[in-house]
Design a protein around this motif. Structure first.
Motif, short mmCIF file in Angstrom:
data_model
loop_
_atom_site.label_atom_id
_atom_site.label_comp_id
_atom_site.label_asym_id
_atom_site.label_seq_id
_atom_site.Cartn_x
_atom_site.Cartn_y
_atom_site.Cartn_z
N VAL A 113 0.41 -1.02 0.13
CA VAL A 113 0.10 0.18 0.16
C VAL A 113 1.04 1.60 0.13
CG1 VAL A 113 -1.65 1.34 1.35
CG2 VAL A 113 -1.81 -1.23 1.24
N GLY A 114 1.59 0.91 1.04
CA GLY A 114 3.00 2.34 0.85
C GLY A 114 3.48 2.93 -0.52
N THR A 115 3.78 1.88 -1.35
CA THR A 115 4.55 1.92 -2.38
C THR A 115 3.18 2.61 -3.77
OG1 THR A 115 5.77 -0.21 -1.89
CG2 THR A 115 5.93 0.43 -4.58
N PHE B 219 5.06 1.65 6.93
CA PHE B 219 4.64 2.42 5.22
C PHE B 219 5.50 3.52 4.94
CE2 PHE B 219 1.89 5.92 3.21
CZ PHE B 219 0.81 5.47 2.76
N SER B 220 6.05 4.61 5.97
CA SER B 220 7.67 4.84 5.46
C SER B 220 8.32 4.71 5.16
CB SER B 220 8.16 5.66 7.17
OG SER B 220 9.39 5.95 6.77
N LEU B 221 8.85 3.34 5.07
CA LEU B 221 9.72 2.47 4.55
C LEU B 221 9.65 2.06 2.90
CD1 LEU B 221 12.32 1.06 5.25
CD2 LEU B 221 11.81 -0.65 5.61
N ALA B 222 8.65 1.49 2.48
CA ALA B 222 8.12 1.46 1.46
C ALA B 222 8.02 3.07 0.43
CB ALA B 222 6.52 0.94 1.63
N ILE B 223 7.55 4.27 1.06
CA ILE B 223 8.26 5.38 0.67
C ILE B 223 9.44 5.54 0.44
CG2 ILE B 223 7.50 7.83 0.59
CD1 ILE B 223 5.32 7.19 2.28
N VAL B 224 10.61 5.47 1.48
CA VAL B 224 11.96 5.20 0.88
C VAL B 224 12.46 4.71 -0.01
CG1 VAL B 224 14.12 5.68 2.34
CG2 VAL B 224 12.06 6.64 3.57
N TRP B 225 11.77 3.83 -0.09
CA TRP B 225 12.58 2.16 -0.95
C TRP B 225 12.30 2.68 -1.86
CZ3 TRP B 225 14.16 -3.05 0.65
CH2 TRP B 225 14.62 -3.52 1.90
N SER B 226 11.54 3.02 -2.69
CA SER B 226 10.75 3.09 -3.95
C SER B 226 11.50 4.18 -4.20
CB SER B 226 9.07 3.00 -3.66
OG SER B 226 8.96 4.13 -3.34
#
Length: 426
Positions: free
Chosen positions: A14-16, A64-71
Motif C-alpha cells: 500500500v505504501g509503495t 509505510f514510511s519504509l516503502a516510500i523511502v525504498w521506492s
C-alpha cells in the motif's frame, strides 16, 4: 496473532502505491520528507505505547514510511547522481538500512525496551533535517514544466562544473525529458508497447529470480545448520551474523558496482547462491545413508549458508534495485518501480507454496530446485542483461533501443538551444 506477520507485506505494498502517486504529483523531495514525518508519528506511538494496539500502529506507520523511502529514494538517486557513482550511492541506501538494523540489535541488547522506544524518534528527525536542504530532481521539474527551477537545481547539483557544462547538460536533459514524455505512459501501454518490452523482461526477470532465490528458506535453516555442524552459536547470534554479513556485503557491493559493473556482480552472485544450495542438497541427500561420516563434516552446511548470504547480498539482493530505476524512461519510471514492488509481494505466497512443496517432496528437492533456479538466473543475466555501468539515463535508453550515438540533428538542436540560453542570460 498470525495475522500480525502479514501486516508488513500488506502495508509495504500500500505504501509503495501511495508513494508512486505522490511522487509524480508533488515531487521526489516532498515525498521523502513525507516519509520521515510518517515515521516520526510511528515513533511517537512507540514512545507512548501502553497497549499492544499502539505497537501495531507503530509497525504500520514505520513500514509505510519504509516503502516510500525504498521506492522513491532509488528513483531520486538515479535522477540526480552522476553516472560514475550512481550505482554506489544508490546501494548506500540499502547499506544504511542494514546498518540501522544492526545498530538497533546491538543497542537493544544494552538498554531496556522502554529506553529504546524513547529515543527511536531521533532517526526520523535526523532524516527530515538531512532531506530538507536537498534539491528537487531536475528531471521531475522538467517533467512538470518548471524549466527555470530545474536549471537552478541542476546548478546546485553541479556546483563544481563550469557554466558551459551546465548549459549543455541542461539542454541535453531538457531534450531527453521532452522526447521521453512524448511516449505513451498509460498502464496498458506500459505493458503492451514494445519500447518498454526489453526493460520489462529484464527487471521482472531479475525480480522473479530474487523472489525465488531461496533467502527465506535459507534463513529457516539456521537452527538445523547450527545443530548439524555442531556450531556453538545461538539462533540469536546467527541472526546477528546474518545482519553483519549483509552490512559488510552492502559496503563491498557499493564499492564495486561502479567499478566492475552490475553484470559481473550478478553473475558471481548467482554462481555463489547455486553452489550453496547444491552443497546443502548433497549433504542432506546422503546424510541418511552415511550418517556418521557425513555428520562429521556438518560444518560445510554452515559454510554454505555463509557463502549464500555473501553471494546474495553482494549481488542479487542489492543490484536489482539499481537496475530497476536505470532501465525505464522518465515517463513510466515511477509506474515501473511501483509495479515491480507490488510484483515483489508475491514472495510471501510463494514461500507458502515452497513450504507445501517441501512437505510433499522433501527439502532436498527444494534445495536442488533453488540451485537450478540460480543457474537459470546466471544464464538469464549473461544473455539478456546489458551493462549500465557509468552510462547516463539517456545513454541507457539509447542502448535499449539500439541507438549507439546521439543523432547529428539532436546535437545541433542542443547546441542551438544552448546558444540561445546564453544570449538570454547575457
Amino acid at each position: 496473532m498470525t495475522w500480525f506477520f502479514w501486516i508488513s507485506p500488506i502495508v509495504f505494498l500500500v505504501g509503495t502505491v501511495f508513494a508512486g502517486y505522490i511522487c509524480d504529483k508533488f515531487g521526489r523531495r516532498t515525498t521523502l520528507l513525507t516519509a520521515t514525518v510518517i515515521a516520526a508519528f510511528g515513533s511517537i506511538f512507540a514512545t507512548l505505547s501502553s497497549a499492544i494496539w499502539m505497537l501495531y500502529i507503530m509497525e504500520i506507520l514505520w513500514t509505510f514510511s519504509l516503502a516510500i523511502v525504498w521506492s522513491v529514494g532509488n528513483i531520486y538517486m538515479a535522477e540526480i547522481v552522476d553516472p560514475d557513482i550512481r550505482g554506489g550511492l544508490t546501494l548506500a541506501t540499502r547499506f544504511m538500512y542494514h546498518f540501522g538494523s544492526l545498530l538497533m540489535v546491538l543497542i537493544g541488547k544494552e538498554v531496556s525496551y522502554r529506553a529504546l522506544n524513547n529515543w527511536i524518534i531521533i532517526p526520523p528527525l535526523l532524516s527530515f533535517a538531512s532531506i530538507y536542504p536537498i534539491p528537487e530532481s531536475p528531471y521531475y521539474l522538467l517533467k512538470v514544466g518548471k524549466e527555470e527551477q530545474a536549471r537552478k537545481e541542476l546548478s546546485r547539483l553541479q556546483q563544481n562544473s563550469g557554466t558551459e557544462d551546465i548549459d549543455t547538460q541542461f539542454e541535453k536533459m531538457k531534450m531527453h525529458v521532452t522526447m521521453e514524455m512524448q511516449n505513451p505512459s498509460s498502464f496498458f501501454k506500459f505493458f503492451s508497447n514494445k519500447r518498454y518490452r526489453k526493460a520489462l523482461i529484464i527487471t521482472f526477470g531479475l525480480k522473479l529470480f530474487y523472489i525465488l532465490s531461496g533467502a527465506a528458506v535459507m534463513k529457516g535453516l539456521y537452527r538445523t545448520v547450527l545443530k548439524e555442524g555442531d556450531i556453538e552459536l545461538t539462533l540469536t547470534e546467527m541472526i546477528d551474523i546474518d545482519v553483519g554479513i549483509k552490512l559488510g556485503s552492502g559496503i563491498l557491493s557499493a564499492l564495486l558496482v561502479d567499478r566492475v559493473g552490475r553484470r559481473i556482480l550478478l553473475l558471481w552472485s548467482f554462481i555463489g547462491c547455486s553452489l550453496s544450495f547444491a552443497v546443502i542438497a548433497l549433504y542432506f541427500g546422503v546424510r541418511d545413508y552415511y550418517t556418521d561420516m557425513i555428520q562429521s563434516i556438518g560444518y560445510i552446511t554452515f559454510a554454505a549458508v555463509i557463502i549464500f548470504l555473501i553471494s546474495n547480498s553482494l549481488g542479487l539482493s542489492f543490484i536489482k534495485d539499481v537496475i530497476e530505476v536505470e532501465l525505464f524512461p522518465l515517463n513510466v519510471r515511477v509506474m515501473a518501480v511501483v509495479t515491480l514492488y507490488v510484483f515483489g509481494g508475491f514472495e510471501y505466497p510463494l514461500q507458502i507454496g515452497f513450504t507445501k512443496f517441501e512437505n510433499s517432496s522433501g527439502r532436498v528437492s527444494v534445495f536442488w530446485t533453488f540451485a537450478a533456479i540460480a543457474m537459470l538466473g546466471f544464464i538469464f543475466t549473461y544473455f539478456v542483461l546489458p551493462e549500465t555501468k557509468r552510462k547516463s539515463l539517456k545513454e541507457i535508453q539509447e542502448m535499449l533501443r539500439g541507438d549507439d550515438n546521439v543523432s547529428e540533428q539532436e546535437m545541433t538542436t542542443i547546441q542551438e538551444r544552448t546558444e540561445r540560453f546564453r544570449e538570454r542570460s547575457a
